[in-house]
Design a protein around this motif. Structure first.
Motif, PDB file in Angstrom:
ATOM      1  N   PHE A  40       0.958  -1.254  -0.051  1.00 34.55           N
ATOM      2  CA  PHE A  40      -0.076   0.063  -0.122  1.00 34.55           C
ATOM      3  C   PHE A  40       0.756   1.295   0.045  1.00 34.55           C
ATOM      4  O   PHE A  40       2.159   1.104   0.556  1.00 34.55           O
ATOM      5  CB  PHE A  40      -0.802   0.127   1.243  1.00 34.55           C
ATOM      6  N   GLU A  41       0.423   2.133  -0.514  1.00 38.20           N
ATOM      7  CA  GLU A  41       1.050   3.342  -0.477  1.00 38.20           C
ATOM      8  C   GLU A  41       0.161   4.553   0.287  1.00 38.20           C
ATOM      9  O   GLU A  41      -1.103   4.547   0.533  1.00 38.20           O
ATOM     10  CB  GLU A  41       0.862   4.281  -1.928  1.00 38.20           C
ATOM     11  N   VAL A  59      -1.614  14.399  11.160  1.00 32.50           N
ATOM     12  CA  VAL A  59      -1.893  13.132  10.735  1.00 32.50           C
ATOM     13  C   VAL A  59      -0.468  12.903   9.827  1.00 32.50           C
ATOM     14  O   VAL A  59      -0.049  11.555   9.711  1.00 32.50           O
ATOM     15  CB  VAL A  59      -3.052  13.055   9.712  1.00 32.50           C
ATOM     16  N   LEU A  60       0.087  13.701   9.420  1.00 34.59           N
ATOM     17  CA  LEU A  60       1.364  13.565   8.690  1.00 34.59           C
ATOM     18  C   LEU A  60       2.496  13.190   9.668  1.00 34.59           C
ATOM     19  O   LEU A  60       3.148  11.971   9.499  1.00 34.59           O
ATOM     20  CB  LEU A  60       1.700  14.695   8.155  1.00 34.59           C
ATOM     21  N   GLN A  66      -0.943   4.705   7.767  1.00 38.81           N
ATOM     22  CA  GLN A  66      -0.106   3.557   7.928  1.00 38.81           C
ATOM     23  C   GLN A  66      -0.250   2.794   9.203  1.00 38.81           C
ATOM     24  O   GLN A  66       0.063   1.600   9.301  1.00 38.81           O
ATOM     25  CB  GLN A  66       1.343   3.826   7.363  1.00 38.81           C
ATOM     26  N   ARG A  67      -0.698   3.644  10.281  1.00 34.53           N
ATOM     27  CA  ARG A  67      -0.473   3.072  11.597  1.00 34.53           C
ATOM     28  C   ARG A  67      -1.705   2.368  12.051  1.00 34.53           C
ATOM     29  O   ARG A  67      -1.988   1.779  13.337  1.00 34.53           O
ATOM     30  CB  ARG A  67      -0.017   4.183  12.663  1.00 34.53           C
ATOM     31  N   ARG A  85      -3.739   2.928  -2.790  1.00 38.65           N
ATOM     32  CA  ARG A  85      -3.191   3.943  -2.071  1.00 38.65           C
ATOM     33  C   ARG A  85      -4.067   4.521  -1.161  1.00 38.65           C
ATOM     34  O   ARG A  85      -5.427   4.754  -1.442  1.00 38.65           O
ATOM     35  CB  ARG A  85      -2.870   5.127  -3.281  1.00 38.65           C
ATOM     36  N   TYR A  86      -3.475   4.744   0.188  1.00 37.92           N
ATOM     37  CA  TYR A  86      -4.669   5.867   1.034  1.00 37.92           C
ATOM     38  C   TYR A  86      -4.113   7.097   1.257  1.00 37.92           C
ATOM     39  O   TYR A  86      -3.025   7.523   1.240  1.00 37.92           O
ATOM     40  CB  TYR A  86      -4.391   4.841   2.548  1.00 37.92           C
ATOM     41  N   VAL A  87      -5.225   7.728   1.177  1.00 39.73           N
ATOM     42  CA  VAL A  87      -4.906   9.425   0.967  1.00 39.73           C
ATOM     43  C   VAL A  87      -5.751  10.043   2.194  1.00 39.73           C
ATOM     44  O   VAL A  87      -6.897   9.766   2.185  1.00 39.73           O
ATOM     45  CB  VAL A  87      -5.347   9.926  -0.451  1.00 39.73           C
TER      46      VAL A  87
END
Length: 293
Positions: A40-41, A59-60, A66-67, A85-87
């Motif tokens: 995943f991205e 969040v960045l 990812q967590r 991809r998760y955005v």
């Protein structure tokens, strides 16, 4: 009171089934030499609006998507034909969605803000713990992201869905939260997260709806709420018998929830097992024995 150390039978059965039919078989002569799927991205797009900048920075820094434990668990598990991809991004309104053309699961910054504000309202109204707004936000993020991940899996794996897809991916989100909790989370905490997600479904409840609401692709918030409560109850009817007394579930619906939870878990297991990536190989006879139980 529910024993927080107790392992719920339904999610445990799902876990046992995966262990029974999924084996790591590196070097086995019959394992195909298929390439591993792309991981995943995760992308945190800067917002245009100044008032969302602080949310973006948080969040960045936390690498929020990812967590998420459930997302971590399934990253690389399925043989997807392209990278998922998760955005996070600014959307102009509350929301989350799956974008098929780009294979993107999108979570809006406005959603994070709204969820946190609702958690604050609950904290003040009920004098809840100081960390309630954050826990409420995180629980709902997990469910929302997994719901949209369900749409992604249906699309990318071409999974058959014969009913309303929105209901089906609600079910998958609940199953994934039950199955892939964080390492340090107790079963009681997992259920609490699901119940906070169910609470959000009632946030816009009015009890009065027009034709457009009945025709919408999503079920009514009350229906989604009770469907999720049934899945929770079905994991352990004895421990959750009090849900009927408190009105979280009707007695008539509760009678079938254990069977409903079992059937839903088995159905998703049957759909997803053929799509496991290399390294998660299936023993077909063991899978068949479990699914015939």
């Amino acid at each position: 009171m529910r024993n927080p150390g107790r392992v719920d039978p339904a999610p445990q059965a799902w876990a046992d089934a995966l262990r029974a039919v999924v084996q790591v078989r590196r070097g086995h002569p019959h394992v195909s030499a298929r390439p591993a799927p792309p991981p995943f991205e995760y992308v945190y797009r800067p917002p245009r609006s100044h008032d969302l900048q602080a949310i973006h920075e948080r969040v960045l820094e936390a690498d929020l998507l990812q967590r998420l434990p459930e997302v971590q668990a399934i990253d690389g598990m399925f043989a997807l034909p392209r990278r998922l991809r998760y955005v996070t991004q600014e959307c102009g309104e509350f929301g989350a969605f799956y974008r098929p053309a780009d294979a993107e699961v999108v979570l809006c910054y406005e959603t994070l803000r709204t969820l946190y504000e609702r958690g604050q309202d609950q904290q003040r109204a009920s004098r809840l713990a100081e960390d309630h707004p954050l826990r409420y936000t995180r629980a709902n993020i997990r469910f929302i992201v997994l719901h949209e991940t369900g749409h992604a899996l249906v699309h990318l794996l071409d999974l058959p869905v014969t009913g309303r897809q929105e209901d089906a991916v609600d079910q998958l989100a609940a199953i994934l939260m039950l199955r892939f909790a964080g390492v340090e989370e107790t079963p009681a905490e997992v259920i609490a997260n699901l119940r906070m997600a169910a609470n959000w479904m009632l946030s816009d409840s009015t009890g009065a709806y027009d034709l457009e609401a009945y025709a919408a692709e999503h079920a009514l918030g009350e229906q989604r709420y009770f469907n999720l409560q049934c899945l929770i109850y079905g994991t352990d009817p004895d421990s959750f018998a009090g849900m009927v007394d408190t009105g979280d579930l009707t007695a008539q619906r509760a009678r079938g929830c254990a069977r409903e939870t079992r059937l839903i878990s088995r159905a998703w297991l049957r759909l997803l097992l053929p799509h496991l990536a290399p390294g998660y190989e299936i023993y077909e006879d063991e899978a068949a024995r479990y699914l015939e139980q």
